[in-house]
Design a protein around this motif. Structure first.
Motif, PDB file in Angstrom:
ATOM      1  N   ARG A  34       0.853  -1.113  -0.121  1.00 57.95           N
ATOM      2  CA  ARG A  34       0.214  -0.026   0.014  1.00 57.95           C
ATOM      3  C   ARG A  34       0.858   1.387  -0.173  1.00 57.95           C
ATOM      4  O   ARG A  34       0.655   2.251  -0.667  1.00 57.95           O
ATOM      5  CB  ARG A  34      -1.113  -0.005   1.360  1.00 57.95           C
ATOM      6  CG  ARG A  34      -1.783   1.037   1.384  1.00 57.95           C
ATOM      7  CD  ARG A  34      -2.931   0.913   2.279  1.00 57.95           C
ATOM      8  NE  ARG A  34      -2.256   1.071   3.705  1.00 57.95           N
ATOM      9  CZ  ARG A  34      -1.972  -0.126   4.615  1.00 57.95           C
ATOM     10  NH1 ARG A  34      -2.442  -1.259   4.125  1.00 57.95           N
ATOM     11  NH2 ARG A  34      -1.604  -0.035   5.882  1.00 57.95           N
ATOM     12  N   VAL A  80      -7.538  -0.252  -6.588  1.00 57.49           N
ATOM     13  CA  VAL A  80      -8.815   0.530  -6.207  1.00 57.49           C
ATOM     14  C   VAL A  80     -10.006   0.001  -6.509  1.00 57.49           C
ATOM     15  O   VAL A  80     -10.483  -0.324  -7.640  1.00 57.49           O
ATOM     16  CB  VAL A  80      -8.545   2.108  -6.433  1.00 57.49           C
ATOM     17  CG1 VAL A  80      -9.815   3.070  -5.808  1.00 57.49           C
ATOM     18  CG2 VAL A  80      -7.077   2.439  -5.976  1.00 57.49           C
ATOM     19  N   ILE A  83     -13.603   4.989  -4.603  1.00 57.47           N
ATOM     20  CA  ILE A  83     -13.209   6.268  -4.204  1.00 57.47           C
ATOM     21  C   ILE A  83     -14.044   7.130  -3.663  1.00 57.47           C
ATOM     22  O   ILE A  83     -15.003   7.121  -4.517  1.00 57.47           O
ATOM     23  CB  ILE A  83     -12.343   6.973  -5.173  1.00 57.47           C
ATOM     24  CG1 ILE A  83     -11.349   6.270  -5.876  1.00 57.47           C
ATOM     25  CG2 ILE A  83     -11.786   8.344  -4.962  1.00 57.47           C
ATOM     26  CD1 ILE A  83     -10.617   6.819  -7.415  1.00 57.47           C
ATOM     27  N   LEU A  88     -10.861   5.844   0.566  1.00 55.52           N
ATOM     28  CA  LEU A  88     -10.791   4.991  -0.623  1.00 55.52           C
ATOM     29  C   LEU A  88     -10.502   3.677  -0.205  1.00 55.52           C
ATOM     30  O   LEU A  88     -10.155   3.274   0.950  1.00 55.52           O
ATOM     31  CB  LEU A  88      -9.611   5.412  -1.640  1.00 55.52           C
ATOM     32  CG  LEU A  88      -8.009   5.146  -0.823  1.00 55.52           C
ATOM     33  CD1 LEU A  88      -6.960   4.554  -1.752  1.00 55.52           C
ATOM     34  CD2 LEU A  88      -7.626   6.571  -0.558  1.00 55.52           C
ATOM     35  N   ILE A  90      -8.680  -0.128  -1.008  1.00 47.38           N
ATOM     36  CA  ILE A  90      -7.620  -0.828  -1.905  1.00 47.38           C
ATOM     37  C   ILE A  90      -7.738  -2.277  -1.617  1.00 47.38           C
ATOM     38  O   ILE A  90      -8.221  -2.680  -0.575  1.00 47.38           O
ATOM     39  CB  ILE A  90      -6.261  -0.466  -1.375  1.00 47.38           C
ATOM     40  CG1 ILE A  90      -6.031   1.237  -1.721  1.00 47.38           C
ATOM     41  CG2 ILE A  90      -5.309  -1.198  -2.234  1.00 47.38           C
ATOM     42  CD1 ILE A  90      -4.685   1.699  -0.982  1.00 47.38           C
ATOM     43  N   LEU A 129      -5.672   7.657  -8.462  1.00 47.81           N
ATOM     44  CA  LEU A 129      -6.517   6.719  -8.202  1.00 47.81           C
ATOM     45  C   LEU A 129      -7.243   6.044  -9.209  1.00 47.81           C
ATOM     46  O   LEU A 129      -7.146   4.739  -9.284  1.00 47.81           O
ATOM     47  CB  LEU A 129      -7.302   6.956  -7.006  1.00 47.81           C
ATOM     48  CG  LEU A 129      -6.483   7.283  -5.733  1.00 47.81           C
ATOM     49  CD1 LEU A 129      -7.093   7.806  -4.524  1.00 47.81           C
ATOM     50  CD2 LEU A 129      -5.508   6.160  -4.984  1.00 47.81           C
ATOM     51  N   VAL A 133      -8.489   2.084 -10.781  1.00 41.75           N
ATOM     52  CA  VAL A 133     -10.021   1.346 -10.443  1.00 41.75           C
ATOM     53  C   VAL A 133     -10.587   0.271 -11.232  1.00 41.75           C
ATOM     54  O   VAL A 133     -10.288   0.027 -12.292  1.00 41.75           O
ATOM     55  CB  VAL A 133     -11.020   2.494 -10.588  1.00 41.75           C
ATOM     56  CG1 VAL A 133     -12.483   1.891 -10.367  1.00 41.75           C
ATOM     57  CG2 VAL A 133     -10.694   3.572  -9.730  1.00 41.75           C
TER      58      VAL A 133
END
Length: 146
Positions: A34, A80, A83, A88, A90, A129, A133
């Motif tokens: 991360r 991801v 969001i 968010l 992960i 990010l 996704v």
């Protein structure tokens, strides 16, 4: 969808009395992946994104198969799944090419260390990010709402 790939070495001290990676150690592996993922945005161009701090609000982890010590690193794929305005999610898989050991997710909240409070995700952070996704991944609650 892009996935962040992190090669994580196994350490002898990661093993428990049963000869496999201890369940708590997997959270350390997720942390390494991360941090490697989130801080890729900031260092190269001097961006302050994510460097101000973040906190973990939630972890979910499914232990699929034991992982035993070896010299080769294990791969951690991260992407991801959500969001929000100030958080968010992960998702991860700790795996080899033919085997998944762990599936997990973490809710991360950007944090203003000076003000000692959560903060909103910036436009720059959101743009970064969004490249990671996975539109095909939905939690049970999201699937029902769609």
């Amino acid at each position: 969808m892009a996935r962040h790939i992190y090669s994580c070495p196994l350490r002898w001290s990661d093993m428990d009395a049963f000869g496999h990676v201890n369940n708590v150690v997997f959270l350390r592996y997720l942390e390494e992946a991360r941090i490697d993922f989130m801080f890729r945005l900031a260092p190269g161009n001097g961006s302050p994104s994510f460097s101000g701090g973040s906190v973990v609000a939630r972890h979910e982890i499914d232990y699929v198969r034991p992982l035993v010590h070896r010299h080769e690193p294990v791969t951690i794929e991260s992407w991801v799944t959500k969001i929000g305005a100030a958080s968010l999610t992960i998702a991860y898989e700790i795996k080899d090419p033919d085997q998944v050991y762990v599936r997990a997710s973490t809710v991360v909240v950007p944090f203003d260390l000076e003000a000692q409070r959560p903060r909103r995700i910036t436009a720059e952070e959101r743009s970064f990010l969004e490249e990671y996704v996975d539109d095909g991944m939905r939690s049970p609650g999201e699937a029902a709402a769609a």
